[in-house]
Every structure is written in C-alpha cells, then in structure tokens.
Enzyme design. Structure first.
Site, PDB file in Angstrom:
ATOM      1  N   ARG A 181      14.901 -19.918  -8.024  1.00 42.09           N
ATOM      2  CA  ARG A 181      13.720 -19.060  -7.455  1.00 42.09           C
ATOM      3  C   ARG A 181      13.344 -19.544  -5.937  1.00 42.09           C
ATOM      4  O   ARG A 181      12.195 -19.379  -5.700  1.00 42.09           O
ATOM      5  CB  ARG A 181      12.512 -19.196  -8.330  1.00 42.09           C
ATOM      6  CG  ARG A 181      12.749 -18.810  -9.835  1.00 42.09           C
ATOM      7  CD  ARG A 181      12.937 -17.402 -10.131  1.00 42.09           C
ATOM      8  NE  ARG A 181      13.118 -17.239 -11.638  1.00 42.09           N
ATOM      9  CZ  ARG A 181      14.160 -17.333 -12.233  1.00 42.09           C
ATOM     10  NH1 ARG A 181      15.317 -17.571 -11.535  1.00 42.09           N
ATOM     11  NH2 ARG A 181      14.234 -17.344 -13.489  1.00 42.09           N
TER      12      ARG A 181
ATOM     13  N   SER B  58       5.811 -12.576 -14.909  1.00 42.42           N
ATOM     14  CA  SER B  58       5.446 -14.166 -15.162  1.00 42.42           C
ATOM     15  C   SER B  58       4.766 -14.432 -14.233  1.00 42.42           C
ATOM     16  O   SER B  58       5.177 -14.641 -12.879  1.00 42.42           O
ATOM     17  CB  SER B  58       6.977 -14.877 -15.259  1.00 42.42           C
ATOM     18  OG  SER B  58       7.645 -14.503 -16.277  1.00 42.42           O
TER      19      SER B  58
ATOM     20  N   GLU C 193       4.384 -18.504  -9.745  1.00 38.69           N
ATOM     21  CA  GLU C 193       5.508 -18.045  -8.988  1.00 38.69           C
ATOM     22  C   GLU C 193       5.128 -16.831  -8.525  1.00 38.69           C
ATOM     23  O   GLU C 193       5.745 -16.447  -7.382  1.00 38.69           O
ATOM     24  CB  GLU C 193       6.319 -17.570 -10.228  1.00 38.69           C
ATOM     25  CG  GLU C 193       7.889 -17.430 -10.010  1.00 38.69           C
ATOM     26  CD  GLU C 193       8.625 -16.962 -11.272  1.00 38.69           C
ATOM     27  OE1 GLU C 193       9.271 -18.086 -11.674  1.00 38.69           O
ATOM     28  OE2 GLU C 193       8.591 -16.005 -11.726  1.00 38.69           O
TER      29      GLU C 193
HETATM   30  P1  NAP Z   1      12.774 -17.327 -22.064  1.00 36.72           P
HETATM   31  O1  NAP Z   1      14.146 -16.788 -22.449  1.00 36.72           O
HETATM   32  O2  NAP Z   1      11.862 -17.326 -22.944  1.00 36.72           O
HETATM   33  O3  NAP Z   1      13.076 -18.698 -21.137  1.00 36.72           O
HETATM   34  C1  NAP Z   1      12.093 -19.334 -20.965  1.00 36.72           C
HETATM   35  C2  NAP Z   1      12.446 -20.853 -20.091  1.00 36.72           C
HETATM   36  O4  NAP Z   1      13.397 -21.360 -20.602  1.00 36.72           O
HETATM   37  C3  NAP Z   1      13.220 -20.265 -18.690  1.00 36.72           C
HETATM   38  O5  NAP Z   1      12.757 -21.289 -17.627  1.00 36.72           O
HETATM   39  C4  NAP Z   1      14.552 -20.532 -18.823  1.00 36.72           C
HETATM   40  O6  NAP Z   1      15.295 -20.888 -17.885  1.00 36.72           O
HETATM   41  C5  NAP Z   1      14.704 -21.216 -19.850  1.00 36.72           C
HETATM   42  N1  NAP Z   1      15.910 -21.362 -20.878  1.00 36.72           N
HETATM   43  C6  NAP Z   1      15.890 -20.436 -21.749  1.00 36.72           C
HETATM   44  N2  NAP Z   1      17.149 -20.379 -22.422  1.00 36.72           N
HETATM   45  C7  NAP Z   1      18.056 -21.404 -21.630  1.00 36.72           C
HETATM   46  C8  NAP Z   1      19.344 -21.483 -21.550  1.00 36.72           C
HETATM   47  N3  NAP Z   1      20.171 -21.271 -22.481  1.00 36.72           N
HETATM   48  N4  NAP Z   1      19.724 -22.300 -20.296  1.00 36.72           N
HETATM   49  C9  NAP Z   1      18.879 -22.750 -19.790  1.00 36.72           C
HETATM   50  N5  NAP Z   1      17.564 -22.543 -19.468  1.00 36.72           N
HETATM   51  C10 NAP Z   1      17.017 -21.650 -20.680  1.00 36.72           C
HETATM   52  O7  NAP Z   1      12.202 -16.597 -20.674  1.00 36.72           O
HETATM   53  P2  NAP Z   1      11.556 -15.202 -20.504  1.00 36.72           P
HETATM   54  O8  NAP Z   1      10.218 -15.404 -20.077  1.00 36.72           O
HETATM   55  O9  NAP Z   1      11.672 -14.212 -21.538  1.00 36.72           O
HETATM   56  O10 NAP Z   1      12.414 -14.568 -19.148  1.00 36.72           O
HETATM   57  C11 NAP Z   1      13.742 -13.997 -19.684  1.00 36.72           C
HETATM   58  C12 NAP Z   1      14.534 -14.476 -18.369  1.00 36.72           C
HETATM   59  O11 NAP Z   1      14.071 -13.565 -16.938  1.00 36.72           O
HETATM   60  C13 NAP Z   1      14.449 -15.815 -17.824  1.00 36.72           C
HETATM   61  O12 NAP Z   1      15.974 -16.189 -17.287  1.00 36.72           O
HETATM   62  C14 NAP Z   1      13.296 -15.819 -16.778  1.00 36.72           C
HETATM   63  O13 NAP Z   1      13.640 -17.146 -16.032  1.00 36.72           O
HETATM   64  C15 NAP Z   1      13.711 -14.488 -16.192  1.00 36.72           C
HETATM   65  N6  NAP Z   1      12.721 -14.133 -15.139  1.00 36.72           N
HETATM   66  C16 NAP Z   1      12.829 -14.305 -13.885  1.00 36.72           C
HETATM   67  C17 NAP Z   1      11.853 -13.825 -13.060  1.00 36.72           C
HETATM   68  C18 NAP Z   1      11.793 -14.095 -11.657  1.00 36.72           C
HETATM   69  O14 NAP Z   1      13.082 -14.311 -11.001  1.00 36.72           O
HETATM   70  N7  NAP Z   1      10.875 -14.076 -10.822  1.00 36.72           N
HETATM   71  C19 NAP Z   1      10.583 -13.590 -13.577  1.00 36.72           C
HETATM   72  C20 NAP Z   1      10.235 -13.435 -14.993  1.00 36.72           C
HETATM   73  C21 NAP Z   1      11.423 -13.788 -15.761  1.00 36.72           C
HETATM   74  P3  NAP Z   1      15.595 -19.729 -16.562  1.00 36.72           P
HETATM   75  O15 NAP Z   1      14.451 -19.556 -16.165  1.00 36.72           O
HETATM   76  O16 NAP Z   1      16.886 -20.349 -15.987  1.00 36.72           O
HETATM   77  O17 NAP Z   1      16.282 -18.425 -17.287  1.00 36.72           O
END
Ligand code: NAP
Length: 345
Positions: free
Chosen positions: A164, A234, A332
C-alpha cells in the site's frame, strides 16, 4: 480549466462529509494541470491532488488551499497474442479498467475488482486485495514531476512500490500521476489461494469472469455500500508486528489468524478480528460515526457527521487497541487538516 471557489468536498469524497476547498481546480489536460499548480504557487497556497476521493477524510471548515483534480481521461489498449497493455488516464475509474480487462480476457487485475476510486489514486496507494497488488502488473507511470518541472515516465522499478505504498505516496508534493500503463497476460490462471476466495469457489476452478463476480460478491457482503453509506472503506491499515508481539498475541488468542511477511520477518495482524472478537466493537458508535457492522475496520459517517466525529471515533479505537494489545493503529485513509495531508487522527 475550471476553477471553483468554496467548493464542498463532501461532494468529492466517498465519506460525503467535511467542509469546503478555498479553490478546487478541474484540469482536463496536462497543460491545465501545470496551470493549476502555478495558480496555487502564485498565491502561496498548498496543493492537494484529489482523485476519486475514495481514501480521504476532508476536514471541517474551509481548507485554505488548492484541490487539484487531474481529470486526465482516456483508455488505450494494445494487444498481441500473449499480452494486453492498457494505458489509462489518472481520472479513469479503477473498477472500469478492471471490468474492461476481464471482458478482454486479460488476466491480472481480476482480484482487484470493485475497489472504488480512480486509476491515479489506485497507483498512489498501490492498492491490493485477495493476494494481488496493482504493482504486479504496472509497467509505467507518466507523471508531472514538480521538482523537475516536466513530464517523466517512471518504470515500475522506480516507483518504490511497497505494501500500500509508493514513491507518489511518499512524496505527494512532488508528483502528479497522469497516466499508468498495465501489461496483462492472455494466459493467466486463477489466484484464489486467499481464504475468502478459496471458500467462495469451494474447490471449483473459476473463469476470469467468475473471479471478478466472486470478488464483487465477497466485497459487497463485507464492505459498506458507497451508494448508501459515507465511508472510505478500511480506515486503518492492518498492522505488522515483530515476532515477540505476534507470539504473545497467539498465546492470548490461539484462534487469531496471523500472516507472516516473509520479506520483513514481521507478522501481519488482521486487526478487524481483534476489534470484533476481543473488543466487541463491531457496529460500535461514537457520536455520528460508527464502525461498520460487517467489517469493524471500516468507519461509516452519518450524513450529518462532521470530520471531527470520525476523528474522535478513530482516536477512541486507536486508544483501545493500544491499551489492550500494545499495537499502534495507523490510518490508511488520508486525514486532511485544512489543506494539509496527515495520518494523525
Ligand atoms: P481480510 O481478508 O479479513 O484480511 C485481513 C488481513 O489479513 C489483511 O491484512 C490481509 O492481508 C491478511 N490476510 C488474510 N489472508 C491472508 C493470506 N492468506 N495471506 C496473507 N495475508 C492474509 O481483509 P478484508 O478487510 O476482508 O479485505 C479484503 C481484501 O481487500 C484484503 O486483501 C485487504 O487488504 C484488501 N483491502 C485493500 C484496501 C486498499 O488497498 N486500500 C482497502 C480495503 C481492503 P492483505 O492486506 O495483504 O490482503
């Protein structure tokens, strides 16, 4: 170039709250971007580059600065047997680009479906989701370099992409992103190892289009609907902690999922799990803002909320997390104080 005065930022950000910009300039061409920057410099006003407004909390009151919207549109596509390349203007919709690539049968961006905002904002933030990151497919960024006073093309390797993060995020006063080029493959395969996707497809091998639809469905079930809620998704990043902190957390909460980050020897903590399962903060409300019921990491503002309501809730949550786990949450979302970008709530 359109120069607007006292322009409500609530209409330009997905939080849909906050005050006005002293000046807001819509620049439709590179020349207009340069003229907009000169306009601010001539008045000794700070400049804020505003894309889709999907990751910004505008301040209350009037921000004494120039909010510059680089309205550079246009999508060019080039294809050969193996790959498809898209050059997208900064103002193009990110999800529009993803939809187009999927319709063209080009692999790479499908896991990044349904993320709101513009191409420019997506590049600055190096958006990522479900195991994919924008930087894996970006080849070139065309920027206006304010320090050098000219347009430059930066190859991906020069963009300092991290989790990010990018050179554009690190130096917001230097670069204006104008256009980005992505090279995608015609012969990809599904990247569905991430738990939410794996469970959604339950052993089947989805097509490119099915992955996009799957991601859209998962996100719609978890993140607030921007048509109904004022939010920037988020609000906090998921923190990384050292090995000792990770081990201590695991001992206290054996069910807490933890994700090692191989490059850094740190561990990523899914903070929503702690907010929800330990602190019971899903749906927690303070004044006119609340943590979203289905994803506690997202802050939602009432229609009549002020930015100070959101900041107060964010401070409260930051304090609780620090007291309970010794972890410092970092937003963020870009928090505006007047026309100054901060990460302080
Ligand atoms: P989530 O799936 O509940 O995951 C929460 C956290 O755990 C994130 O930091 C995610 O890493 C990590 N995680 C989960 N599974 C993983 C795996 N197999 N390997 C490594 N790390 C893992 O997240 P959520 O809130 O529902 O969001 C879904 C996705 O959208 C996530 O990938 C999240 O990062 C992304 N998102 C991105 C933004 C942005 O770019 N600004 C904003 C909102 C959500 P990662 O973050 O590396 O995936």
């Amino acid at each position: 170039m359109r120069i607007l005065e006292h322009e409500p930022l609530s209409a330009r950000t997905t939080f849909r709250i906050g005050g006005t910009a002293r000046f807001l300039i819509e620049a439709a061409t590179l020349e207009e971007v340069v003229a907009g920057l000169s306009f601010a410099e001539a008045r000794s006003l700070p400049t804020v580059i505003l894309g889709g407004g999907a990751n910004m909390l505008a301040d209350d009151g009037e921000a004494e600065g120039v909010f510059l919207v680089p309205n550079i549109s246009g999508l060019r596509m080039q294809a050969d047997d193996a790959s498809v390349t898209y050059a997208a203007g900064a103002a193009e919709s990110w999800d529009g680009l993803v939809a187009l690539s999927v319709a063209d049968g080009a692999w790479g961006l499908e896991n990044l479906s349904a993320i709101p905002g513009s191409v420019g904002g997506a590049v600055v933030q190096n958006i990522g989701a479900y195991g994919a990151a924008l930087s894996q497919h970006l080849t070139l960024v065309e920027v206006f370099d304010r320090e050098a006073g000219r347009i430059t093309e930066l190859p991906a390797a020069a963009c300092a992409f991290g989790y990010r993060d990018s050179i554009f995020k690190a130096h917001p006063d230097r670069y204006v992103v104008l256009r980005a080029t992505f090279t995608l493959s015609r012969a990809g395969s599904p990247g569905i190892a991430y738990r939410d996707l794996r469970e959604h497809f339950a052993g089947s091998v989805p097509s490119l289009g099915a992955i996009r639809e799957g991601v859209r469905t998962i996100r719609a079930g978890k993140f607030p609907d921007l048509a109904r809620e004022g939010t920037a998704g988020s609000f906090f990043g998921n923190p990384s902690v050292d090995a000792g902190t990770a081990a201590a957390l695991k001992e206290r909460y054996p069910e807490l999922p933890l994700y090692p980050i191989p490059e850094s020897r740190e561990t990523k903590v899914p903070i929503a799990w702690l907010l929800d399962r330990v602190l019971g903060l899903r749906g927690y409300r303070l004044g006119r803002a609340r943590l979203f019921e289905r994803q506690a990491l997202a802050i939602v503002a009432d229609r009549d909320a002020r930015a100070s309501d959101v900041r107060a809730l964010a401070r409260d949550v930051t304090d609780r997390v620090h007291d309970a786990f010794g972890i410092l949450l970092v937003p963020e979302v870009v928090i505006m104080r007047g026309a100054r970008m901060t990460s302080d709530v």
